[in-house]
Every structure is written in structure tokens, then in C-alpha cells.
Scaffold this motif. Sequence first.
Motif, PDB file in Angstrom:
ATOM      1  N   HIS A  44      12.833   8.311   2.465  1.00 29.19           N
ATOM      2  CA  HIS A  44      13.476   7.969   1.197  1.00 29.19           C
ATOM      3  C   HIS A  44      12.497   8.297   0.079  1.00 29.19           C
ATOM      4  CE1 HIS A  44      16.044   5.821  -1.596  1.00 29.19           C
ATOM      5  NE2 HIS A  44      14.970   5.234  -2.070  1.00 29.19           N
ATOM      6  N   PRO A  45      12.916   9.043  -0.915  1.00 23.52           N
ATOM      7  CA  PRO A  45      11.983   9.382  -2.000  1.00 23.52           C
ATOM      8  C   PRO A  45      11.598   8.140  -2.801  1.00 23.52           C
ATOM      9  CG  PRO A  45      14.198  10.155  -2.514  1.00 23.52           C
ATOM     10  CD  PRO A  45      14.236   9.618  -1.114  1.00 23.52           C
ATOM     11  N   LEU A  46      10.316   8.021  -3.097  1.00 22.76           N
ATOM     12  CA  LEU A  46       9.825   6.921  -3.920  1.00 22.76           C
ATOM     13  C   LEU A  46       9.969   7.321  -5.374  1.00 22.76           C
ATOM     14  CD1 LEU A  46       6.591   6.065  -1.934  1.00 22.76           C
ATOM     15  CD2 LEU A  46       8.776   4.855  -1.892  1.00 22.76           C
ATOM     16  N   THR A  47      10.789   6.598  -6.079  1.00 24.14           N
ATOM     17  CA  THR A  47      11.017   6.910  -7.484  1.00 24.14           C
ATOM     18  C   THR A  47      10.967   5.627  -8.299  1.00 24.14           C
ATOM     19  OG1 THR A  47      13.409   6.678  -7.220  1.00 24.14           O
ATOM     20  CG2 THR A  47      12.502   8.900  -6.981  1.00 24.14           C
ATOM     21  N   LEU A  48      10.631   5.796  -9.545  1.00 20.65           N
ATOM     22  CA  LEU A  48      10.644   4.687 -10.484  1.00 20.65           C
ATOM     23  C   LEU A  48      12.089   4.287 -10.729  1.00 20.65           C
ATOM     24  CD1 LEU A  48       9.091   2.989 -12.645  1.00 20.65           C
ATOM     25  CD2 LEU A  48       9.530   4.870 -14.207  1.00 20.65           C
ATOM     26  N   GLN A  49      12.416   3.012 -10.505  1.00 23.22           N
ATOM     27  CA  GLN A  49      13.778   2.533 -10.687  1.00 23.22           C
ATOM     28  C   GLN A  49      13.743   1.166 -11.352  1.00 23.22           C
ATOM     29  OE1 GLN A  49      15.323   2.284  -6.733  1.00 23.22           O
ATOM     30  NE2 GLN A  49      15.338   4.477  -6.420  1.00 23.22           N
ATOM     31  N   ASP A  64      13.093  -6.015  -5.557  1.00 23.46           N
ATOM     32  CA  ASP A  64      13.540  -4.624  -5.470  1.00 23.46           C
ATOM     33  C   ASP A  64      14.976  -4.423  -5.954  1.00 23.46           C
ATOM     34  OD1 ASP A  64      11.082  -3.867  -4.526  1.00 23.46           O
ATOM     35  OD2 ASP A  64      11.686  -3.747  -2.420  1.00 23.46           O
ATOM     36  N   ALA A  65      15.764  -5.473  -6.043  1.00 28.21           N
ATOM     37  CA  ALA A  65      17.108  -5.334  -6.606  1.00 28.21           C
ATOM     38  C   ALA A  65      17.036  -5.090  -8.106  1.00 28.21           C
ATOM     39  CB  ALA A  65      17.935  -6.592  -6.333  1.00 28.21           C
ATOM     40  N   ALA A  66      15.960  -5.535  -8.739  1.00 26.11           N
ATOM     41  CA  ALA A  66      15.797  -5.388 -10.189  1.00 26.11           C
ATOM     42  C   ALA A  66      14.912  -4.209 -10.563  1.00 26.11           C
ATOM     43  CB  ALA A  66      15.204  -6.667 -10.785  1.00 26.11           C
ATOM     44  N   HIS A  67      13.983  -3.861  -9.688  1.00 25.88           N
ATOM     45  CA  HIS A  67      13.018  -2.812 -10.018  1.00 25.88           C
ATOM     46  C   HIS A  67      12.415  -2.222  -8.751  1.00 25.88           C
ATOM     47  CE1 HIS A  67      10.374  -6.249  -9.322  1.00 25.88           C
ATOM     48  NE2 HIS A  67      10.993  -6.874 -10.303  1.00 25.88           N
ATOM     49  N   GLY A  68      12.206  -0.925  -8.765  1.00 20.44           N
ATOM     50  CA  GLY A  68      11.562  -0.246  -7.653  1.00 20.44           C
ATOM     51  C   GLY A  68      10.406   0.569  -8.170  1.00 20.44           C
ATOM     52  N   MET A  69       9.280   0.450  -7.485  1.00 21.02           N
ATOM     53  CA  MET A  69       8.087   1.163  -7.929  1.00 21.02           C
ATOM     54  C   MET A  69       7.345   1.722  -6.725  1.00 21.02           C
ATOM     55  SD  MET A  69       5.752  -2.138  -9.000  1.00 21.02           S
ATOM     56  CE  MET A  69       7.063  -2.869  -9.937  1.00 21.02           C
ATOM     57  N   HIS A  70       6.425   2.619  -6.991  1.00 19.89           N
ATOM     58  CA  HIS A  70       5.589   3.148  -5.930  1.00 19.89           C
ATOM     59  C   HIS A  70       4.827   1.991  -5.295  1.00 19.89           C
ATOM     60  CE1 HIS A  70       2.489   5.384  -3.828  1.00 19.89           C
ATOM     61  NE2 HIS A  70       3.261   6.451  -3.965  1.00 19.89           N
ATOM     62  N   PRO A  71       4.689   1.986  -3.974  1.00 19.22           N
ATOM     63  CA  PRO A  71       4.058   0.837  -3.317  1.00 19.22           C
ATOM     64  C   PRO A  71       2.534   0.815  -3.433  1.00 19.22           C
ATOM     65  CG  PRO A  71       4.662   2.470  -1.697  1.00 19.22           C
ATOM     66  CD  PRO A  71       5.209   2.962  -3.017  1.00 19.22           C
ATOM     67  N   ILE A  72       2.029   0.968  -4.631  1.00 14.94           N
ATOM     68  CA  ILE A  72       0.586   0.926  -4.855  1.00 14.94           C
ATOM     69  C   ILE A  72       0.123  -0.518  -4.757  1.00 14.94           C
ATOM     70  CG2 ILE A  72      -1.252   1.284  -6.560  1.00 14.94           C
ATOM     71  CD1 ILE A  72       0.384   3.632  -7.630  1.00 14.94           C
ATOM     72  N   GLY A  74       0.818  -3.023  -3.069  1.00 16.76           N
ATOM     73  CA  GLY A  74       1.793  -4.087  -2.888  1.00 16.76           C
ATOM     74  C   GLY A  74       2.337  -4.678  -4.168  1.00 16.76           C
ATOM     75  N   GLN A  75       2.296  -3.926  -5.255  1.00 14.73           N
ATOM     76  CA  GLN A  75       2.722  -4.483  -6.535  1.00 14.73           C
ATOM     77  C   GLN A  75       4.207  -4.811  -6.581  1.00 14.73           C
ATOM     78  OE1 GLN A  75       0.682  -5.678  -8.937  1.00 14.73           O
ATOM     79  NE2 GLN A  75      -0.752  -5.212  -7.304  1.00 14.73           N
ATOM     80  N   GLY A  76       5.031  -4.096  -5.837  1.00 17.88           N
ATOM     81  CA  GLY A  76       6.451  -4.417  -5.807  1.00 17.88           C
ATOM     82  C   GLY A  76       6.680  -5.808  -5.252  1.00 17.88           C
ATOM     83  N   MET A  77       5.966  -6.160  -4.204  1.00 18.11           N
ATOM     84  CA  MET A  77       6.090  -7.502  -3.634  1.00 18.11           C
ATOM     85  C   MET A  77       5.572  -8.544  -4.620  1.00 18.11           C
ATOM     86  SD  MET A  77       4.607  -8.946  -0.107  1.00 18.11           S
ATOM     87  CE  MET A  77       4.619 -10.678   0.247  1.00 18.11           C
ATOM     88  N   ASN A  78       4.440  -8.265  -5.244  1.00 17.41           N
ATOM     89  CA  ASN A  78       3.890  -9.197  -6.231  1.00 17.41           C
ATOM     90  C   ASN A  78       4.884  -9.436  -7.365  1.00 17.41           C
ATOM     91  OD1 ASN A  78       1.568  -9.261  -4.719  1.00 17.41           O
ATOM     92  ND2 ASN A  78       0.387  -7.959  -6.080  1.00 17.41           N
ATOM     93  N   MET A  79       5.521  -8.361  -7.827  1.00 21.09           N
ATOM     94  CA  MET A  79       6.497  -8.497  -8.903  1.00 21.09           C
ATOM     95  C   MET A  79       7.691  -9.337  -8.446  1.00 21.09           C
ATOM     96  SD  MET A  79       5.291  -7.002 -11.540  1.00 21.09           S
ATOM     97  CE  MET A  79       6.718  -6.778 -12.558  1.00 21.09           C
ATOM     98  N   THR A 118       7.643  -6.569 -16.079  1.00 18.22           N
ATOM     99  CA  THR A 118       8.237  -5.586 -15.181  1.00 18.22           C
ATOM    100  C   THR A 118       8.038  -4.165 -15.705  1.00 18.22           C
ATOM    101  OG1 THR A 118       9.904  -7.154 -14.416  1.00 18.22           O
ATOM    102  CG2 THR A 118      10.408  -4.816 -14.145  1.00 18.22           C
ATOM    103  N   MET A 119       8.362  -3.942 -16.971  1.00 15.30           N
ATOM    104  CA  MET A 119       8.240  -2.596 -17.535  1.00 15.30           C
ATOM    105  C   MET A 119       6.780  -2.152 -17.591  1.00 15.30           C
ATOM    106  SD  MET A 119      11.315  -1.865 -17.694  1.00 15.30           S
ATOM    107  CE  MET A 119      11.424  -0.308 -18.522  1.00 15.30           C
ATOM    108  N   LEU A 120       5.875  -3.066 -17.905  1.00 16.80           N
ATOM    109  CA  LEU A 120       4.455  -2.738 -17.931  1.00 16.80           C
ATOM    110  C   LEU A 120       3.978  -2.301 -16.546  1.00 16.80           C
ATOM    111  CD1 LEU A 120       1.731  -2.641 -19.422  1.00 16.80           C
ATOM    112  CD2 LEU A 120       1.443  -5.063 -18.811  1.00 16.80           C
ATOM    113  N   MET A 121       4.296  -3.088 -15.514  1.00 23.07           N
ATOM    114  CA  MET A 121       3.832  -2.756 -14.165  1.00 23.07           C
ATOM    115  C   MET A 121       4.505  -1.490 -13.650  1.00 23.07           C
ATOM    116  SD  MET A 121       1.641  -3.396 -11.920  1.00 23.07           S
ATOM    117  CE  MET A 121       1.042  -5.004 -12.387  1.00 23.07           C
ATOM    118  N   LEU A 122       5.779  -1.273 -13.982  1.00 25.78           N
ATOM    119  CA  LEU A 122       6.435  -0.027 -13.591  1.00 25.78           C
ATOM    120  C   LEU A 122       5.720   1.168 -14.215  1.00 25.78           C
ATOM    121  CD1 LEU A 122      10.204  -1.009 -13.881  1.00 25.78           C
ATOM    122  CD2 LEU A 122       8.984  -0.422 -11.785  1.00 25.78           C
TER     123      LEU A 122
END
Length: 180
Positions: A44-49, A64-72, A74-79, A118-122
Motif C-alpha cells: 500500500h503506498p504511504l501517502t500523506l492523508q 488513522d481514520a483522521a490522518h495518515g502519515m509516514h510511519p516515522i 511511530g508518530q501515527g500511533m502517538n498522534m 495534527t497538521m504540524l506533525m503531518l
Amino acid sequence: MWTEANHVAAAICDQGDDAFRAELAAKVGDFLGEIRLEGKRFHHPLTLQFADAMIGHRLALIGDAAHGMHPIAGQGMNMGIRDVAALAEVIVDSLRLGLDAGGPDVLERYQRWRRFDTMLMLGVTDGLDRLFSNDVELLKHVRRIGLAAVHQLDHTKRFFMRHAMGLVGDLPRLMKGEAL
């Protein structure tokens, strides 16, 4: 999670089982023993969402329902954890005040609170992904200088570490170890 360039990921997934298993073993090592393949392979392509709105009628999106980011790092989990903590706080606060926990004002408070972080971390994770996933000589040089500078400057290093750990900003009480 295993990340590769899209064209490389597709080629790896299309390999036979033995070749795929060898590729996977080369990436993760053999410390867990023999690799056995189970189920279908996919990529699955990793894209900013991000969702245009994090709320709807009696609905709040988190993680992840609200935002998707590169898994750098573990920031997606932290968010997602910060989303849950913020939503829990606005719900508990509204109930204490006798408000409708799913009402538009309550949910709007959650969305306003989480939108900036969210927007800052994305932006940061997308920028880091773009910075580190290319072979442009000038950017390689900038990366080396930047990493060396951060490594040498303890205050700067601590600043980035605290941000990565989610310890900076307008944090929900749960994120600060406080009770609701």
C-alpha cells in the motif's frame, strides 16, 4: 511494517514464495527463527492523508481514520493516542457541565484542539520523508550537516526528542499523567 519505494514494493510482492521469504529474511534477520508465510501479500503506498473534518454528526475521527502519515518513529500511533486523550477530556468535561457529549460544540472543541497538532506533525513527517528518501546530492549534504548539528546541540536534540515523544504543546490531561 516494511517500507520500500512503490515500484520496489510491487516487485517484491510479485516474487515467488522462496524469493519473497529470502528478501524478508534479509530485511529482518533470523533472530526469530524460520520465516513462514501466511496469507496474501500486499503493498500500500504511504501517502500523506487527512480528513477535511475530524467530526460529523455525533461522530469524531481519531488516529488513522483522521490522518495518515509516514510511519516515522511511530508518530501515527502517538498522534492517535493524543486524539483519544483529547476526545476523552472534552467528553468528560462536557458531561461534568451537563452538556451533550456528542453535541456539535463539544466535538468542535475536540477538532479545534487537535487540528493544529495534527497538521504540524503531518507536515513534519512528510517533510522528513521527502528529505531522507531521495539521492539529491545537495540534500544529502544538508542532511549530514543538520544531523551533525542536532547531535552536537543538546538543547536542540532534547527539543526534537520531546516533540517526537508528544510531550510538547497543548497536551490533554491524560498525556500529562493527570486524571480526568
